[in-house]
Write an enzyme that holds these catalytic residues in place. Sequence first.
Site, PDB file in Angstrom:
ATOM      1  N   CYS A 431       1.055  -1.220   0.238  1.00 35.61           N
ATOM      2  CA  CYS A 431       0.027   0.075   0.232  1.00 35.61           C
ATOM      3  C   CYS A 431       1.146   1.600   0.241  1.00 35.61           C
ATOM      4  O   CYS A 431       0.888   1.932  -1.009  1.00 35.61           O
ATOM      5  CB  CYS A 431      -0.734   0.159   1.239  1.00 35.61           C
ATOM      6  SG  CYS A 431      -2.411  -1.174   1.167  1.00 35.61           S
ATOM      7  N   GLU A 433       3.724   1.385   2.172  1.00 34.03           N
ATOM      8  CA  GLU A 433       5.281   1.209   2.525  1.00 34.03           C
ATOM      9  C   GLU A 433       6.441   0.989   2.095  1.00 34.03           C
ATOM     10  O   GLU A 433       6.226   0.256   1.249  1.00 34.03           O
ATOM     11  CB  GLU A 433       5.554  -0.350   3.404  1.00 34.03           C
ATOM     12  CG  GLU A 433       3.831  -1.104   3.877  1.00 34.03           C
ATOM     13  CD  GLU A 433       2.756  -1.276   3.268  1.00 34.03           C
ATOM     14  OE1 GLU A 433       1.586  -0.912   2.393  1.00 34.03           O
ATOM     15  OE2 GLU A 433       3.340  -2.673   2.360  1.00 34.03           O
TER      16      GLU A 433
END
Lengths: 787, 330
Positions: A431, A433
């Site tokens: 997402c 990170e």
Amino acid sequence: MNERVRRLRRQSVETHPYISSERAELMTQFYQSGAAWCESVPVTRAMAFQHLMEHKTVYIGDGELIVGEKGHAPKATPTYPELCCHTLSDLDILNSREKTSFAVSPEVRKVYAETIIPFWQGRTMRERIFREMTDEWKATYEAGLFTEFMEQRSPGHTVLDDKIYRKGMLDFKQDIQRSLDSLDYFNDPQAYAKQEELKAMRICAEALIRFAERHAEKARAMAEQESDPQRKAELERIAQVCSHVPAHAPRDFWEALQYYWFVHLGVTTEMNPWDSFNPGRLDQHLYPFYRRGLDEGTLTAEQAEELLQCFWVKFNNQPAPPKVGVTAAESGTYTDFAQINSGGLKEDGSDGVNEVTFLVLDVIEQMRLVQPSSSIQVSKKNPDRFIKRATKIIRTGFGQPSVFNCDLIVQELVRMGKSVADARNGGSSGCVEVGAFGKESYILTGYFNLPKVLELTLNNGVDPRTGRRLGPQTGDPEQFETFEQLFEAFRRQVNYIMDIKMRGNNVIEQLYATYMPAPFLSILIDDCIAEGKDYHDGGARYNTNYVQGVGLGTITDALTAIRYHVFDHKSLRMPQLLAALHNNFEGDEPLRQTLLERTPKYGNDDDYADDVMRSVFEVYFEAVDGRPNTKGGRYHINLLPTTVHVYFGSVIGATPDGRKAGLPLSEGVSPVQGADRYGPTAVLKSAAKMDHARTGGTLLNMKFNPQVLDGEESLDKLTQLIRSYFRLDGHHIQFNVVDAETLREAQKHPEQNRDLIVRVAGYSDYFVDLGRDLQNEIIARTEQKAL
Amino acid sequence: MVTLVKTEHDGQSAYSHLRTATHGRAPASDAQGIFFDIKKYAIHDGPGIRTTVFFKGCPLRCRWCHNPESWQAMPESSFRQGRCVRCGRCEAVCQGQAITFPDGYPVTDVEKCVLCGRCAVECPAGAREIIGQQMTVAEVMAEVVKDVIFYDQSGGGVTFSGGEPLMQGDFLLALLNRCRAEGIHTAVDTTCHAKGDLVRRVAEVADLFLCDIKHMDSPIHERYTGVPNDLILANLRTLAEAGKKVVVRIPIVPGFNDDPVNIENTARFAQSLPTVKRIDILPYNRGGLEKSVRLTAGFDLMEGESPSDEQMAEIARTLRGYGFEVTIGG
């Protein structure tokens, strides 16, 4: 998009995902054969991988240029029974659930009933993990205070760098041999362990070469049968490509893509890693091949585009591994979060945008697929036209590409101990990170339910849903005289629950290091070969564990409401609030409205609420950041929810921000749905008050109506809005351009959609504040725009 | 130990609801203006990302107005039935006993309403609002400067709109001077229906003007807006001759000003103004009608139809023919 690509894309989009038992059967066959019990664990895992690569079906589809599938055909989804084994009831749920279902044929069900389940029951990693967890861990886990990523999937969160474009598997074998040759059996007590790990890597390198060679054989056989001369030539070319890569370094654009794709299949067949394995800076990796091809006249821009389109279809052919247990019923996505980065910086710190960047953006726009996911990495050194090109895609409304602050990511990575060069070569994945591509194992270990911890705090450590004590007694909230006392109790609860989670994490990590090494993945990540150590055991140069905080908006607004009404204005007494929460605001709608409408809220550039957010951030940061993991690295924080804010909300009663029991929490660092009333700049200002530089990623979602993004000028302004957020050191932003359906929902449920901005005419306004006629007109216009 | 993060600010909550003044803002000692909204990320009111400050009070009564809450230069009561939870608190606190509940929902008697604002403060759901808030220059500026980073990045700034900002001339001048001192770009969105002297003084400190030309024929103009257009056109000429950059805006209201003759006349007039390079045409919409039902005071608004996309494109083509840069929708 030409006819070939259109056909491949249609096939990918229209084929319904289904479960393939091939991998499970091969895995069972291997472990039943007895071969598994004579060798060390890493070598056994390597042999299992080799068995898969030697025997799994080789698929070359009609018209394909890039070849290879994870299952036996597109959308055939393999399972991983050695990690978690689906029960028959899991399979039935997958087959019948309303959303994101996987078809399960009677044959697959039969194989599971007769072969797979009888063999693996009691032997899976999942069962091993649950056996090792404490009662406290199980109780808090079941109460929904946190989730555990590794109970169904292996820790794998990592992204590739440029090494495969320079080295073939034969070169890696040489590196492995050098490492084996230099083992010091006299002074290094780990020498034997390293030897076994390196032998395992060598087997895996050979296995991938063999897998590609099998594709070459198949392509040659198909070419012989092929009557269409053009397709015949293509098949011969595919055979040449597959004979060359991955054994050797790629020589051209086509080989580069095909090589990556074999590697992708290797990593995701070896195990089912969380998640998002992807090529990283694809535009930078491909640029030299692209440039050379064009210069030498061996490649045209159209061919490059077509190959990229075929490559895109490959990702979309692979649905995420289906879950088991509770999450089998809930999990709401097929996507496996392979996020392809574009733009950003080069290793030397210069502008990374090149011609392939724009080619990739074209492909994203044309293909419009949920997989692979795409992002742009924005540096202050990148030109505006790069961002603006991306905003044109964003405007079309499929949520891509997401937008990242490359300069901040470098800061984040350097703070977490990376060299500047490794940080610049890194980026975001999954997402949001961040990690050092090709050099880091950065594992997401689970989501953490912050608002649920407040619920425990308000009940002195007891979960009101079950009456069970889960946290320590931090005091009767009715006795707190100051907000600081309440906040201190909350902080103690957070730390207590986090300790439970950490203890579990440390065990799970060791279980993977001991029983489930990943020798193939280890070939690809520095410095596993040089160290002779597995990716799961600290072989990577950097080893980060993340715990992802969820519900920041909800927890902020809940604490703010208490501070504002109970302590600062004394307009509400704690017992009255607790009683209202207990009764889910039944019979006290005016109080709920006061909490919703008459209370400072996060997302409005209001320091009263935003200061509470910063305090919560500090508590969460302190509870996690810097703790050691078992791989020699450290823990850091993320703030992102994927879709877990829905599940987390379902286990919490009413909250002091006026949210009713069971409703979803806020997502990422976004404000509570509908709580922001002053438009996007106020949201960005609020979100930027958090110190993003001390995280490993935050997620901010913003909703726009397509008319707000009408015309060239509004795209320029959106570009500058993004630049402004990044000047404020925001990490990430993504835009949901809403469709007519969303607007109709907003008409029905205005209270949950207070933040929806639409263009009225010459000005923009909150959709829910418009009258019904005007709303209908905008819905009609939105439908038109979508055509 | 707990360390709570605390931003240094002036002790007052930065939370300010313009429409409702519910958080007990202390009355300021210096001069106050009256506003009905401050909108962030205004992207259709001048260059870059802007904040638009809406002054309350307007000398015109345009029958297509989409902001009828801007007409009166004083606070007024507004009610949104959709938000009402029918708790009865407004009735209980009303100082003029103006609110009754004849059939389950509150009804306000305009004659009795003393605009005390208690109903808006007490309404838990935000259904009751007092539109129009008195604010000092410092209070307006506190909101405006929050988005400086966006102005800096995008070449934006603040737009003073309305209503008619020149109706509160001293206040407008004070704000413009403060913005100039802070280095914030300013635009004034005006009807140009104001004294020429004031227009000249405002022109000295404002960076850009957004001026409506609603109709070139004075009697028709008067019939639809309540005032003739000669003062407006004269002021436009004053601005242009003073060298001020002016963007002309034409609301396209079918049946009123959309006939080709009027469009051509408008274009020819604009051509005679040396600093006008750009014309924005804004399609009429029925937003005003919807807002007017929330207001306690009644309004005489027309029920027109929005112009079609094709018609807007046609008008844009005509105006481009005169050499203008034309934007539809501002």
